[in-house]
Design a protein around this motif. Structure first.
Motif, short mmCIF file in Angstrom:
data_model
loop_
_atom_site.label_atom_id
_atom_site.label_comp_id
_atom_site.label_asym_id
_atom_site.label_seq_id
_atom_site.Cartn_x
_atom_site.Cartn_y
_atom_site.Cartn_z
N THR A 298 0.85 -1.19 0.00
CA THR A 298 0.00 0.00 0.00
C THR A 298 0.89 1.24 0.00
OG1 THR A 298 -1.68 -1.19 1.28
CG2 THR A 298 -1.87 1.19 1.19
N SER A 321 -0.18 -3.69 -11.19
CA SER A 321 -0.04 -4.03 -9.77
C SER A 321 -1.18 -3.51 -8.91
CB SER A 321 1.28 -3.45 -9.23
OG SER A 321 2.38 -3.96 -9.92
N VAL A 322 -1.86 -2.46 -9.32
CA VAL A 322 -2.84 -1.78 -8.48
C VAL A 322 -4.21 -2.43 -8.63
CG1 VAL A 322 -3.94 0.43 -7.92
CG2 VAL A 322 -1.60 0.39 -8.78
N ALA A 338 -2.87 3.81 -3.10
CA ALA A 338 -2.92 2.74 -4.09
C ALA A 338 -2.66 1.42 -3.38
CB ALA A 338 -1.88 2.97 -5.18
N CYS A 340 -1.95 -2.53 -3.80
CA CYS A 340 -1.29 -3.28 -4.87
C CYS A 340 -1.13 -4.75 -4.49
CB CYS A 340 0.09 -2.68 -5.17
SG CYS A 340 0.05 -0.92 -5.56
N CYS A 344 5.88 -2.26 -5.91
CA CYS A 344 5.87 -1.62 -7.22
C CYS A 344 6.85 -0.46 -7.26
CB CYS A 344 4.44 -1.12 -7.51
SG CYS A 344 4.16 -0.57 -9.20
N LEU A 349 4.26 2.89 -10.77
CA LEU A 349 3.03 2.98 -9.99
C LEU A 349 2.26 4.24 -10.34
CD1 LEU A 349 1.18 2.05 -7.69
CD2 LEU A 349 2.76 3.15 -6.08
N GLU A 352 0.55 3.94 -13.66
CA GLU A 352 -0.63 3.07 -13.58
C GLU A 352 -1.80 3.77 -12.91
OE1 GLU A 352 -1.83 -1.38 -11.93
OE2 GLU A 352 0.29 -0.79 -12.04
#
Length: 438
Positions: A298, A321-322, A338, A340, A344, A349, A352
């Protein structure tokens, strides 16, 4: 919280104490100072119990809902909401001094469509370019059985998503895992809307497994939600004051062992085990379940977002990843979290996150990273876990009858947890003392 109903009525039989009735003599010991344990203390007091102790292994209340504080701002690692005015959990907390503010509940999802990404407002589940809405009744209790009730054009992408999100096959998980992954309802975007709506009206299974975006369906029960005024840290400080005011003795940094709670010292008491059930297995001679427990990363950033706040987006593409982005305010600042499925790189990140939010109303800029964590979460029950928890419940009932209250361990939605613990507490406070220590 997402997917919950907020129309349950909180009521207590006239035979209970509290609210004008005589107090009950039973001592109530509550293990776990998260939201479930705090609510259990208020519920027990409302029912007439006056000898209540709460044990928390950490030095603060709140459990997983209690965020870390960085420069006075809350680093929230999940998206936890309460219902609007009249929600029973909120009502009980308000009776003990908590304050809540309503907001327009806005959310969305990103899925893989026929021609690229599909961005869907006011729908928190996957949207798939499927036309076939034929269903077959599930043959078992696994998540794989639930997904197999769909046609292949829906089941196959959902199975890929489960592997990406959990690292498990759907056949290894219990069907209840659909809710924490937000795949309990799917919007088949290729099906005629009126055909889908009629299926939901006429067939219970279709109504359970299919969803329609709120604006297309006229669904309004989750249009409003609320958050505690001043944040969760203030909420749990208010709860601590309220517990002290009604005479609940809170023991911080205290390991209330399973051996003690199951032993002779507590044999005449009502025990509410609102913490993890894992420590209870060994004293009762039952093998503890294993997994699936997955670690999630996180990351929290400062941010500027011109769209609605709070706002969250679920990612159902099974790429990157999220799996969720959550935008919220804390101490006057806009923050973005975020969540995940793996650690990441920060640059990747941020790219994304921009991709996941670019299809929604609002301009985004992401500032410095403020916080990160990498923790296991017990969210997805395997079929074996459900079986072992039933064995544990049966063993506890054999030793303590109704007077050992479990913390609704199998249930994800906090509203359902609240009702289950309430009902079990009522039974415990009415039950005669007839116990056998293991």
């Amino acid at each position: 919280m997402r997917g919950e109903k907020h129309d349950r009525n909180l009521s207590f039989p006239a035979s209970f104490g509290g609210r004008g009735y005589a107090p009950l003599e039973s001592r109530v010991r509550i293990v776990g100072g998260g939201l479930t344990g705090i609510l259990a203390a208020f519920q027990a007091h409302c029912m007439g119990a006056r000898d209540i102790e709460l044990y928390e292994r950490l030095d603060r209340l709140g459990g997983i809902a209690q965020p870390d504080i960085v420069d006075g701002r809350e680093m929230r690692e999940g998206c936890i909401y309460f219902g609007p005015e009249g929600d029973p959990i909120r009502t009980l907390l308000e009776e003990h001094g908590a304050e809540f503010a309503d907001f327009e509940n806005r959310f969305g999802s990103v899925s893989t469509g026929a021609d690229g990404l599909t961005y869907l407002d006011d729908f928190g589940g996957p949207s798939l370019p499927a036309k076939d809405i034929a269903l077959t009744a599930p043959e078992g209790e696994t998540l794989g059985d639930r997904l197999a009730s769909y046609s292949g054009e829906i089941a196959e992408p959902l199975e890929r998503y489960v592997r990406w999100h959990t690292g498990c096959e759907a056949d290894d998980l219990h069907e209840s895992a659909a809710l924490p992954m937000a795949i309990n309802r799917v919007f088949p975007a290729g099906a005629p809307l009126e055909t889908l709506a009629e299926a939901k009206r006429s067939d219970d299974l279709a109504n359970e497994v299919f969803g329609i975006p709120r604006k297309l369906w006229g669904y309004t029960s989750n249009a409003r939600a609320s958050l505690p005024v001043g944040g969760f840290d203030r909420l749990f400080a208010q709860c601590r004051e309220a517990l002290a005011k009604i005479g609940v003795r809170v023991h911080d940094s205290h390991f209330a062992t399973a051996k003690r709670m199951l032993g002779e010292e507590c044999a005449q008491d009502i025990v509410v085990w609102a913490a993890s059930p894992i420590p209870l297995f060994k004293p009762l001679g039952i093998a503890a379940p294993r997994g699936p427990v997955r670690k999630f990363a996180t990351y929290t950033f400062s941010a500027h977002w011109s769209g609605p706040v709070p706002f969250y987006v679920q990612n159902f593409t099974a790429r990157g990843s999220v799996f969720r982005v959550y935008v919220y305010k804390s101490a006057g600042s806009v923050l973005l979290t975020a969540e995940c499925v793996e650690k990441c790189d920060e640059a990747a990140l941020k790219r994304e996150i921009h991709t996941l939010l670019e299809g929604f109303d609002g301009a985004l800029s992401i500032g410095p990273q403020l916080h990160q964590s990498f923790k296991p979460r017990w969210l997805f029950h395997s079929l074996g876990t459900i079986t072992r928890l039933k064995e544990l419940r049966d063993a506890l009932a054999a030793h303590r009858g109704n007077r050992f209250v479990t913390g609704a361990w199998e249930t994800y939605a906090k509203g359902e947890k609240f009702v289950e613990v309430q009902n079990d507490l009522q039974n415990a406070l009415l039950a005669p003392v007839a116990v056998n220590a293991p």
